[in-house]
Design an enzyme around this catalytic site. Structure first.
Site, mmCIF file in Angstrom:
data_model
loop_
_atom_site.group_PDB
_atom_site.id
_atom_site.type_symbol
_atom_site.label_atom_id
_atom_site.label_comp_id
_atom_site.label_asym_id
_atom_site.label_seq_id
_atom_site.Cartn_x
_atom_site.Cartn_y
_atom_site.Cartn_z
ATOM 1 N N THR A 190 34.882 34.711 42.258
ATOM 2 C CA THR A 190 35.841 35.588 41.614
ATOM 3 C C THR A 190 35.354 37.025 41.783
ATOM 4 O OG1 THR A 190 36.821 36.250 39.524
ATOM 5 C CG2 THR A 190 34.699 35.149 39.375
ATOM 6 N N GLU A 335 37.227 30.798 36.493
ATOM 7 C CA GLU A 335 36.182 30.159 35.685
ATOM 8 C C GLU A 335 36.705 28.974 34.875
ATOM 9 O OE1 GLU A 335 36.793 33.339 35.959
ATOM 10 O OE2 GLU A 335 34.974 34.551 36.017
ATOM 11 N N LYS A 444 45.523 44.182 38.702
ATOM 12 C CA LYS A 444 45.883 42.957 39.395
ATOM 13 C C LYS A 444 47.179 43.167 40.170
ATOM 14 C CE LYS A 444 45.040 38.231 39.095
ATOM 15 N NZ LYS A 444 44.920 37.009 38.345
ATOM 16 N N TRP A 449 42.782 40.910 42.509
ATOM 17 C CA TRP A 449 42.184 42.028 41.797
ATOM 18 C C TRP A 449 42.000 43.260 42.685
ATOM 19 C CZ3 TRP A 449 42.032 41.559 36.815
ATOM 20 C CH2 TRP A 449 41.766 40.333 36.214
HETATM 21 P P1 AMP Z 1 41.653 34.877 38.447
HETATM 22 O O1 AMP Z 1 40.277 34.434 38.101
HETATM 23 O O2 AMP Z 1 41.730 35.712 39.675
HETATM 24 O O3 AMP Z 1 42.604 33.731 38.488
HETATM 25 O O4 AMP Z 1 42.169 35.854 37.305
HETATM 26 C C1 AMP Z 1 42.169 35.484 35.949
HETATM 27 C C2 AMP Z 1 42.816 36.570 35.130
HETATM 28 O O5 AMP Z 1 44.217 36.683 35.426
HETATM 29 C C3 AMP Z 1 42.783 36.306 33.645
HETATM 30 O O6 AMP Z 1 41.539 36.656 33.074
HETATM 31 C C4 AMP Z 1 43.935 37.187 33.144
HETATM 32 O O7 AMP Z 1 43.529 38.543 32.986
HETATM 33 C C5 AMP Z 1 44.943 37.106 34.269
HETATM 34 N N1 AMP Z 1 45.976 36.115 33.911
HETATM 35 C C6 AMP Z 1 46.024 34.832 34.258
HETATM 36 N N2 AMP Z 1 47.121 34.227 33.742
HETATM 37 C C7 AMP Z 1 47.774 35.166 33.019
HETATM 38 C C8 AMP Z 1 48.965 35.181 32.210
HETATM 39 N N3 AMP Z 1 49.739 34.106 32.064
HETATM 40 N N4 AMP Z 1 49.299 36.344 31.610
HETATM 41 C C9 AMP Z 1 48.550 37.458 31.764
HETATM 42 N N5 AMP Z 1 47.426 37.510 32.499
HETATM 43 C C10 AMP Z 1 47.036 36.382 33.112
#
Ligand code: AMP
Length: 551
Positions: A190, A335, A444, A449
């Protein structure tokens, strides 16, 4: 008293064994470079065929000398060969390390070197990136290109093998080893926070438990009657579990290859294969909706989609619902394997007031069984589930990371048996969670990211820039895009050299192309906190008018 049930390991191999015996006739259709045009038939075979080739792959990997616990990397899109690698690598006892080819090249090299990957399985479209990095990858013994001989690109990669030729001579049977359920099956990095990317090492057990959970009716509700199309990349947290759950339940699987953002191809695939369930970030759905609106096409078979990775804009929900699709937000992270929460409407929603109904549309879902949640204020006090109190979301459970790869407990996200997510959330008395903010300030865009710090650092390299800050602003297509806010040096000469265009242009080549902001605005000064750091929170408030203007 100890119970007397069998100590039976939960392994990805057990999913494969089950699927090949019970679901051998379910199908996998996949768009590859060899069949990239949707008018020509996609590559089609059954789960039975897939696992015969996985047996061949097991033999081939053994012939290449792959050993238990070694990391074998994939740089690949969503197709049938990638499915074979998911199973072949993990079931051999090696670790299937999926890498995001969209990361900045230095990050890809860092990840490969940190993981000490031994072999790279590379989609032909990604070969140019790997060729550039190859001199900096000492651990890599060789490269396998995911295509047949006819589609092998000219390449300077040493020891470049052709995947189909690698498999062809191997027998369609393999004696898969018995594995410990706690051994590593997958690895995904990540790059969500500043600093170097961090590896999350999934176990066989965590993968099986996560797969069982997402299949349940109040989660994705996948069965042998489902036709599933993951539009989330297979390099992003195992495509949110879509591949494993299709094998476990016997769902038909449809894979779009590199065409995830191509609304025309996606719509054609949905209609050809009668896809009823799909998964993706908001950006993907916007591309599909835009195509449907401009072409007049419809997707009557598509019943449900999970929209995750970022909050789903209300306008997008309404557009999808207009096509008869029911929209299910989901919350998760690399994670958390990734599923932590999933939205299904509460019982009796239709009888609730319009205001209550509108509130539910902002929720990210309820924790699924297996993921425990709590919210805490900055002092570490647990906050009530009243739908109002917002605090940092912490989670724990059998498919939540307990550490990062090789970091040995040094990362402060791990806190007394809980994982601190960095997301700020409210939870109501029925367990419905809403994400309200992020503790950190990364941006994002299109589900991926962008590190605000890296963009700021690059901007600070421009001679006319005294101070720079980057914040995310809402964007209808990419969810968020970075906005660069700059204080010019007092001695900067007015004119082309210190124009917004010149500053934005200077970022090219220093950061990934898609990280470069579209807009740069000038201010006299940036807001600062007591410790002298730029207050992003205040800056976002100051710039909210700008974001609205843009929309
Ligand atoms: P990743 O590890 O790249 O999948 O990113 C995870 C992050 O995406 C989380 O910590 C959130 O900040 C964001 N995220 C995931 N799902 C949602 C959701 N339904 N609403 C808002 N943010 C989300």
């Amino acid at each position: 008293m100890r119970a007397q049930m069998m100590d039976f390991p939960l392994t990805v191999t057990s999913i494969m064994r089950h699927a090949r015996k019970v679901h051998g006739r379910a199908t996998v259709a996949s768009v590859t470079l060899d069949s990239a045009r949707v008018e020509s038939p996609a590559q089609e075979y059954t789960w039975g065929d897939a696992f015969r080739r996985v047996d061949q792959l097991g033999n081939a990997l053994q012939r290449l000398g792959v050993e238990l616990g070694e990391r074998i990397a994939t740089l690949a899109w969503n197709d049938h060969r990638h499915v074979e690698l998911y199973f072949g690598i993990a079931c051999l006892g090696a670790v299937c390390h999926t890498i995001n080819p969209r990361l900045f090249p230095e990050q890809v090299a860092y990840i490969i070197n940190h993981a000490e990957d031994q072999w790279l399985f590379v989609d032909p479209l990604i070969v140019p990136l790997v060729e550039k990095l190859q001199p900096t990858l000492p651990s890599v013994k060789g490269y396998v290109l995911l295509c047949d001989r006819a589609n092998m690109p000219e390449t300077g990669l040493p020891n470049a093998l052709c995947y189909e030729e690698l498999l062809a001579p191997e027998p369609e049977a393999f004696d898969w080893p018995e594995l410990d359920e706690n051994s590593a099956a997958g690895l995904c990095y990540t790059s969500g926070t500043t600093g170097d990317p961090k590896g999350v090492l999934y176990s066989h057990r965590s993968t099986v438990l996560h797969t069982m959970m997402i299949a349940l009716p109040d989660v994705m509700g996948v069965s042998s009657r489902s036709v599933l199309m993951p539009l989330v990349p297979m390099f992003h947290v195992n495509a949110w579990g879509a591949v494993h759950v299709a094998a476990m339940t016997g769902a038909n699987l449809v894979l779009p290859g590199p065409k995830m953002l191509d609304g025309e191809v996606i719509s054609a695939l949905i209609n050809r294969y009668q896809v009823d369930y799909s998964l993706g970030v908001p950006t993907i759905w916007l591309a599909l909706v835009e195509y449907l609106q401009s072409s007049g096409e419809t997707v009557p078979s598509l019943q449900q989609v999970v929209v995750g990775g970022a909050a789903c804009p209300e306008s997008l929900k309404q557009a999808l619902e207009g096509y008869g699709v029911s929209v299910h937000p989901g919350w998760g992270m690399t994670e958390t394997s990734p599923l932590g929460a999933y939205y299904v409407p509460p019982v009796g929603l239709a009888e609730m007031s319009a205001e209550q109904q509108a509130q539910y549309r902002t929720k990210a879902g309820r924790a699924v069984f297996g993921v425990e949640m709590k919210i805490e204020d900055p002092q570490g006090n647990e906050l009530p589930w009243d739908g109002d109190s917002a605090g940092e979301l912490k989670v724990r459970g059998p498919w939540v990371a307990g550490d990062y790869y090789k970091l040995h407990g040094t990362d402060d996200h791990f806190d007394n048996g809980w994982f601190a997510t960095g997301d700020v959330a409210t939870i109501d008395s029925d367990g419905y969670m809403a994400i309200t903010d992020r503790v950190k300030d990364v941006i994002k865009s299109g589900g991926e990211w962008i590190s605000s710090i890296d963009v700021e650092n690059a901007a600070m390299g421009h001679p006319a820039v005294a101070e720079a800050a980057v914040i995310g602003i809402p964007d209808p297509k990419w969810t968020e895009r970075p906005l660069l806010v700059v204080v010019l040096r007092p001695d900067a000469e007015a004119g082309a050299g210190s124009s917004a265009e010149s500053i934005l242009e200077s970022l090219q080549g220093k950061i990934a192309d898609w990280w470069v902001p579209e807009h740069c605005v000038f201010v006299d000064q940036l807001p600062h906190t007591a410790t002298g750091k730029v207050s992003k929170k205040t800056l976002r408030e100051q710039m909210s008018g700008y974001a609205l203007e843009k929309q």
